[in-house]
Design a protein around this motif. Structure first.
Motif: not given
Length: 181
Positions: A34-37, A47-48, A80-84, A93-95
């Motif tokens: 999990y992460y916080r925005d 979110a990812s 960034a683990n699917g969160r960028s 998914g790959f920049g």
């Protein structure tokens, strides 16, 4: 600063992982967390853009011969683990085409994150960086600034080490089935 093995830096993109799509999804679910925005709100596991995409990474391996875990490792780094921003707003998914001089506007847009995975495997690896006739070809591995994809793919000198680290931690958590396989 992360531990990695050079083995994964020089592993050809045209190898196969021994892990299944279920193993990939399980790893993503259990390790990306999990992460916080920016507002401190818990965004949770959904979110990812990587969640639930193990089937697509595995399918791309089967269809285009591109190692699913190498692809996942690169995607984790570039998004960034699917969160960028690019992962969320452009399904990138790959920049891809997010060049240093114009990373947002220059980046490719995809109809879905899954189509980004398949496009990367086909156009960017199999018929691109890992194809001997392609102008960007310096070997089929991530490599370093002298050989492999890192010569032309990224400006970051330590780019391939980051992917190697991602692969190593996944492989280690699942019993090192791919190491020296």
């Amino acid at each position: 600063d992360n531990v990695y093995y050079n083995y994964y830096m020089y592993l050809s993109n045209h190898t196969r992982t021994s892990y299944s799509s279920i193993n990939i999804d399980e790893y993503i679910r259990n390790n990306l967390g999990y992460y916080r925005d920016a507002f401190g709100t818990s965004a949770g596991s959904g979110a990812s853009r990587l969640y639930g995409k193990g089937t697509f990474f595995y399918y791309a391996q089967e269809k285009y011969g591109v190692n699913a875990i190498l692809s996942l490792s690169l995607s984790r780094n570039e998004t960034a683990n699917g969160r960028s921003y690019l992962a969320i707003n452009k399904n990138n998914g790959f920049g891809l085409n997010a060049v240093d001089s114009n990373p947002i506007n220059g980046a490719n847009w995809y109809a879905s994150f899954a189509s980004s995975i398949l496009g990367y495997a086909s156009k960017w690896v199999t018929y691109g960086y890992a194809h001997p006739a392609d102008w960007r070809y310096y070997g089929p591995q991530f490599g370093d600034k002298l050989s492999g994809m890192n010569v032309k793919y990224a400006s970051d000198t330590f780019w391939s080490e980051k992917m190697a680290s991602n692969y190593y931690y996944l492989d280690k958590s699942l019993g090192l089935q791919d190491y020296n396989y």
